[in-house]
Design an enzyme around this catalytic site. Structure first.
Site, PDB file in Angstrom:
ATOM      1  N   HIS A  84       0.930 -12.476   1.646  1.00  8.38           N
ATOM      2  CA  HIS A  84      -0.315 -11.875  -0.066  1.00  8.38           C
ATOM      3  C   HIS A  84       0.639 -11.732  -0.990  1.00  8.38           C
ATOM      4  O   HIS A  84       1.758 -11.769  -1.191  1.00  8.38           O
ATOM      5  CB  HIS A  84      -1.376 -10.564   0.484  1.00  8.38           C
ATOM      6  CG  HIS A  84      -0.312  -8.935   0.343  1.00  8.38           C
ATOM      7  ND1 HIS A  84      -0.765  -8.346  -0.427  1.00  8.38           N
ATOM      8  CD2 HIS A  84       1.281  -9.147   0.371  1.00  8.38           C
ATOM      9  CE1 HIS A  84       0.163  -7.389  -0.710  1.00  8.38           C
ATOM     10  NE2 HIS A  84       1.625  -7.880   0.067  1.00  8.38           N
TER      11      HIS A  84
ATOM     12  N   TYR B  29       0.952  -0.942  -0.357  1.00  8.33           N
ATOM     13  CA  TYR B  29      -0.260   0.201   0.165  1.00  8.33           C
ATOM     14  C   TYR B  29       0.757   1.479   0.156  1.00  8.33           C
ATOM     15  O   TYR B  29       1.389   1.531   0.881  1.00  8.33           O
ATOM     16  CB  TYR B  29      -1.259  -0.514   1.165  1.00  8.33           C
ATOM     17  CG  TYR B  29      -1.852  -1.097   1.034  1.00  8.33           C
ATOM     18  CD1 TYR B  29      -2.057  -1.787   0.354  1.00  8.33           C
ATOM     19  CD2 TYR B  29      -2.363  -1.823   2.821  1.00  8.33           C
ATOM     20  CE1 TYR B  29      -3.157  -3.264   0.383  1.00  8.33           C
ATOM     21  CE2 TYR B  29      -3.029  -2.295   2.692  1.00  8.33           C
ATOM     22  CZ  TYR B  29      -3.776  -2.918   1.730  1.00  8.33           C
ATOM     23  OH  TYR B  29      -4.179  -3.815   1.651  1.00  8.33           O
TER      24      TYR B  29
END
Length: 338
Positions: free
Chosen positions: A145, A61
């Site tokens: 992830h 992010y």
């Protein structure tokens, strides 16, 4: 009284607990548009003050910017008062000379690059760097992830490395984060995951996780944290061109979302409130994460989460064919929930 999820829920068989509503911190990394440092700080503080005490971030992010901003915004707060999760599988490195930033939807990011790394050493280095950016000594939850197409590496090194960290007490709960439920179901069936973060596959518009992932989680005692409850925005604003899974939604899906909204309006309920409540009909769901790019949005999320939703709305959606008759509903009547 209508059913409203309350209280913290334990993740799997661990001692880690999450409140039902948490803040997804991708917007803090300047997702699609830049956010000032002060605005980011205000957003986190508003979420904290309205009870969203679960904060989820990742190196991906904003190339570490989300973690850095989240850490600064939470500095001085009692670490025991909130649950913190981040992710491994994407390690960050400085840019090479002449190399350009690949924002992947994030703007005004630090000069870093992503490296897929599911090795034991890479996972430990990734987590250590996250702790430094967050300014904490430990996180509560770590997800693997960026693992699509990396199944062999997950089994060979990625998950064993996480399990080792859990056994050492470095992290409290481990699992996987994806927006595809079928591979998550395979991982949960095969591996000792405490929790999965599943985005967009258990919503008013998509029952995919109900058909594959949720039954396996219920059987294995694995908790589910739901993300993407608005399906990238379609359930927030069902208009032509609205995004679904980050691309413009097909007309048929837009029309179905508008029909969902029309029924909600008959009961005086915002579609967003129904979308946020719906996943809690299934007992495997421990919490939901919703992003916010302003303190106003954070406070709106809190209000939507506790909205008074009559049981009759859920039954109307089922009766009109907008929800499957076999789906569990978040109603006050225990008979309507498995």
């Amino acid at each position: 009284m209508p059913y409203v999820p309350r209280g913290e829920r334990r993740l799997g068989r661990t001692g880690v607990r999450v409140p039902p509503l948490g803040l997804g911190c991708a917007p803090l990394g300047n997702l699609y548009r830049p956010l000032t440092e002060e605005r980011a700080r205000q957003t986190v503080r508003a979420a904290y003050d309205t009870g969203a005490r679960h904060f989820d971030t990742a190196p991906h992010y904003g190339l570490g910017l989300s973690e850095e901003r989240l850490g600064r915004a939470l500095a001085g707060r009692d670490r025991a008062s909130y649950t913190l999760s981040t992710k491994v599988g994407m390690r960050l490195r400085p840019l090479a000379p002449g190399e350009a930033v690949d924002g992947q939807g994030y703007t005004d990011t630090p000069a870093r690059a992503r490296v897929r790394d599911l090795s034991r050493d890479g996972i430990r280095r990734t987590l250590d760097a996250s702790l430094e950016r967050l300014g904490v000594s430990a996180v509560d939850i770590v997800y693997l992830h960026g693992i699509a197409g990396q199944e062999a590496a997950v089994y060979d090194s990625g998950f064993p490395a996480l399990a080792e960290l859990r056994a050492e007490g470095v992290v409290g709960a481990i699992g996987f984060g994806m927006n595809h439920s079928h591979p998550l179901a395979r991982f949960v069936a095969d591996l000792d995951a405490d929790v999965v973060l599943c985005a967009g596959r258990w919503t008013l518009l998509d029952r995919g996780a109900f058909d594959d992932l949720l039954p396996v989680c219920a059987r294995r005692g694995t908790s589910v944290v739901v993300g993407g409850v608005y399906n990238s925005g379609l359930l927030a604003d069902p208009s032509p061109g609205a995004p679904y899974d980050y691309v413009p939604a097909p007309d048929a899906l837009v029309e179905r979302a508008r029909r969902l909204g029309a029924v909600c309006a008959e009961f005086g309920v915002p579609l967003k409130a129904a979308a946020l409540r719906f996943p809690f009909g299934h007992p495997a769901v421990a919490g939901a994460l919703v992003g916010a790019a302003s303190p106003e949005e954070a406070r709106e999320n809190a209000g939507l989460f506790t909205y008074d939703i009559p049981d009759a709305l859920w039954h109307a959606l089922t009766d009109r064919g907008l929800l499957g008759a076999d789906l569990p509903l978040p109603t006050a009547d225990p008979a309507a929930r498995p």
